[in-house]
Design a protein around this motif. Structure first.
Motif, short mmCIF file in Angstrom:
data_model
loop_
_atom_site.label_atom_id
_atom_site.label_comp_id
_atom_site.label_asym_id
_atom_site.label_seq_id
_atom_site.Cartn_x
_atom_site.Cartn_y
_atom_site.Cartn_z
N GLN A 164 0.83 -1.21 0.00
CA GLN A 164 0.00 0.00 0.00
C GLN A 164 0.86 1.26 0.00
O GLN A 164 0.57 2.24 -0.70
N GLU A 165 1.94 1.22 0.79
CA GLU A 165 2.83 2.38 0.81
C GLU A 165 3.57 2.53 -0.51
O GLU A 165 3.87 3.65 -0.95
N ALA A 166 3.89 1.42 -1.15
CA ALA A 166 4.54 1.48 -2.46
C ALA A 166 3.63 2.18 -3.47
O ALA A 166 4.08 3.04 -4.25
N VAL A 167 2.35 1.83 -3.45
CA VAL A 167 1.40 2.46 -4.37
C VAL A 167 1.28 3.95 -4.08
O VAL A 167 1.32 4.79 -5.00
N ALA A 168 1.15 4.31 -2.82
CA ALA A 168 0.98 5.72 -2.45
C ALA A 168 2.20 6.54 -2.87
O ALA A 168 2.07 7.66 -3.37
N LEU A 169 3.39 5.98 -2.66
CA LEU A 169 4.60 6.74 -3.00
C LEU A 169 4.77 6.83 -4.51
O LEU A 169 5.16 7.89 -5.04
N GLY A 183 10.27 3.34 -11.57
CA GLY A 183 10.03 1.94 -11.26
C GLY A 183 10.27 1.68 -9.79
O GLY A 183 10.06 2.56 -8.96
N VAL A 184 10.73 0.46 -9.45
CA VAL A 184 10.95 0.11 -8.06
C VAL A 184 12.34 -0.52 -7.91
O VAL A 184 12.89 -1.10 -8.84
N GLN A 185 12.87 -0.36 -6.70
CA GLN A 185 14.12 -1.03 -6.33
C GLN A 185 13.84 -2.00 -5.19
O GLN A 185 13.11 -1.69 -4.26
N PHE A 186 14.47 -3.18 -5.29
CA PHE A 186 14.29 -4.22 -4.28
C PHE A 186 15.60 -4.99 -4.19
O PHE A 186 15.88 -5.86 -5.02
N TYR A 187 16.42 -4.65 -3.20
CA TYR A 187 17.74 -5.25 -3.08
C TYR A 187 17.83 -6.10 -1.82
O TYR A 187 17.76 -5.58 -0.71
N CYS A 188 17.98 -7.40 -1.99
CA CYS A 188 18.05 -8.35 -0.88
C CYS A 188 19.50 -8.53 -0.43
O CYS A 188 20.12 -9.58 -0.68
N GLY A 189 20.04 -7.53 0.22
CA GLY A 189 21.43 -7.57 0.62
C GLY A 189 21.73 -8.62 1.67
O GLY A 189 22.82 -9.22 1.67
N ALA A 190 20.80 -8.87 2.58
CA ALA A 190 21.05 -9.82 3.66
C ALA A 190 21.18 -11.26 3.17
O ALA A 190 21.74 -12.11 3.86
N GLN A 191 20.68 -11.55 1.99
CA GLN A 191 20.69 -12.92 1.47
C GLN A 191 21.88 -13.21 0.55
O GLN A 191 22.11 -14.37 0.19
N LEU A 211 7.93 -9.28 -3.14
CA LEU A 211 8.05 -8.25 -4.17
C LEU A 211 6.91 -8.36 -5.18
O LEU A 211 6.33 -7.35 -5.60
N SER A 212 6.55 -9.57 -5.54
CA SER A 212 5.48 -9.77 -6.53
C SER A 212 4.14 -9.23 -6.04
O SER A 212 3.35 -8.71 -6.84
N THR A 213 3.90 -9.30 -4.73
CA THR A 213 2.66 -8.72 -4.21
C THR A 213 2.68 -7.20 -4.34
O THR A 213 1.64 -6.58 -4.63
N CYS A 214 3.85 -6.60 -4.16
CA CYS A 214 3.97 -5.15 -4.34
C CYS A 214 3.76 -4.77 -5.80
O CYS A 214 3.07 -3.78 -6.11
N LEU A 215 4.34 -5.55 -6.70
CA LEU A 215 4.18 -5.25 -8.12
C LEU A 215 2.74 -5.43 -8.57
O LEU A 215 2.23 -4.65 -9.40
N ALA A 216 2.05 -6.43 -8.02
CA ALA A 216 0.64 -6.62 -8.36
C ALA A 216 -0.19 -5.44 -7.90
O ALA A 216 -1.10 -4.99 -8.63
N ALA A 217 0.10 -4.92 -6.71
CA ALA A 217 -0.64 -3.76 -6.21
C ALA A 217 -0.38 -2.54 -7.08
O ALA A 217 -1.30 -1.76 -7.39
N THR A 219 0.49 -2.56 -10.26
CA THR A 219 -0.15 -2.78 -11.55
C THR A 219 -1.65 -2.53 -11.47
O THR A 219 -2.24 -1.91 -12.38
N ALA A 220 -2.27 -2.97 -10.38
CA ALA A 220 -3.71 -2.75 -10.19
C ALA A 220 -4.04 -1.27 -10.10
O ALA A 220 -5.15 -0.85 -10.44
N ALA A 221 -3.08 -0.47 -9.62
CA ALA A 221 -3.28 0.97 -9.49
C ALA A 221 -2.83 1.73 -10.73
O ALA A 221 -2.71 2.96 -10.71
#
Length: 380
Positions: A164-169, A183-191, A211-217, A219-221
């Motif tokens: 939700q915050e991703a969509v708002a921003l 677009g979006v950045q998603f960096y899994c540094g800990a892994q 991440l896919s749930t964020c991208l789906a949200a 896309t829906a918006a």
């Protein structure tokens, strides 16, 4: 234009001379030219074969010369961790820069806006609406500033905390005429440094599902991102398999420090990259049985991941121990004498590079070039 460095003054006259590596003052940061070139080519080929954009991370090398080699191999630009890194690279003609950490203070945002007016392509991440608004004000009157939504991968370092915050921003960015939603950045540094491939893959799959749930949200918006940037040397094979990221921010593959050399990067296959970053040190004392002292200590290596590995110049069972700011101990049964050279690998490349002013580029036993660490110390 290269800045004058102590290494250039000490060693510039050795370039091209046979045996010049053995005449370097130590400790010296060494870049194996052939291994480096193969690493650059292999990652570029990997990205092309998998249809991925390649934007390597300059935080690993801080070097305009290395950036040029990566761009020549097909990279679209470089990532920078800090604004100072981006400014230093831009001053050397490097373009297509993406800042992977937020810039939030008024002085920093003013510098960012000035940089955006000096180069053709600059982007940055944000994770707070107030920062987006400040960026929009600073960008007025100039070219639109490209801003990415930074999504927290779970370590709570930076990034928005929910879909939700991703969509708002994203909407806030898109609504500002002086900004462009990149677009979006998603960096899994800990892994990245999980040594076992299956364990690392499971961790990346779980985070990529989020991440896919964020991208789906998004896309829906009606805010589907054109670019999904992230990933690293440790996850690049997995990221390509999963097919969610569109752009890779790999960095350490060019050097392969001990942290990454200890990882299985390809599910049990041959190591895809070679150790290219080394430190040559000299034996300065050999008065104790089973121990010699070299001139490379805490000021020569990052210490956060343990001691460096000994790669050449001492017996196979020799090991290194930190012995103070300037000194290290090499311990073992078959040790060289005073004045001998010992070559060590770097435990963690990024902070080790930041301790030196230049790379000594070596082919065989010949010094072929001296490349400044362009953005050394540019941590702000």
């Amino acid at each position: 234009m290269h800045r004058d460095t102590a290494s250039q003054r000490l060693h510039g006259d050795l370039i091209g001379q046979p045996g010049s590596r053995d005449r370097l003052n130590t400790p010296a940061l060494i870049l194996d030219a052939d291994a480096f070139a193969r690493n650059v080519a292999r990652m570029a080929d990997f990205a092309r074969r998998h249809g991925l954009i390649l934007r390597p991370h300059a935080k690993s090398h801080k070097s305009a010369d290395i950036a040029r080699a990566q761009l020549a191999s097909g990279a679209v630009g470089l990532c920078c961790a800090k604004l100072g890194e981006a400014e230093a690279l831009a001053a050397e003609g490097i373009d297509g820069l993406h800042l992977t950490s937020p810039v939030v203070t008024p002085p920093g945002i003013a510098r960012l806006a000035a940089l955006a007016r000096r180069i053709a392509a600059l982007s940055i991440v944000a994770d707070h609406p107030d920062v987006v608004d400040a960026l929009a004000v600073a960008a007025q009157g100039g070219p639109p500033l490209t801003v990415f939504v930074d999504i927290d991968p779970g370590i709570h370092r930076t990034g928005v905390a929910s879909p939700q915050e991703a969509v708002a921003l994203a909407r806030r960015i898109a609504d500002h005429p002086s900004l462009r939603y990149g677009g979006v950045q998603f960096y899994c540094g800990a892994q990245q440094h999980i040594q076992d491939f299956a364990e690392r893959r499971a961790a990346i799959v779980e985070r990529t599902d989020y991440l896919s749930t964020c991208l789906a949200a998004l896309t829906a918006a009606d805010l589907a991102p054109a670019i999904v940037t992230g990933g690293g040397t440790g996850s690049h094979v997995i990221d390509a398999e999963l097919g969610v990221l569109t752009e890779l921010q790999v960095g350490s593959y060019i050097f392969m420090d001990r942290e990454y050399s200890d990882c299985d990067l390809g599910d049990g296959g041959a190591k895809p990259f070679e150790t290219a970053l080394l430190v040559d040190a000299g034996v300065i004392s050999a008065n104790a049985p089973g121990l010699v002292t070299i001139d490379a200590g805490l000021k020569a290596f990052a210490t956060d991941t343990g001691p460096p590995a000994i790669l050449a110049g001492a017996g196979e069972s020799a090991r290194y121990r930190f012995m103070g700011d300037e000194h290290g101990a090499v311990i073992g049964p078959d040790l060289p004498g005073i004045g001998a050279r010992i070559t060590l690998g770097t435990p963690h490349c990024d902070p080790t590079v930041n301790l030196y002013d230049a790379y000594h580029v070596i082919r065989g036993d010949v010094l072929t070039a001296i490349w400044p660490v362009t953005a050394r110390g540019r941590s702000a």
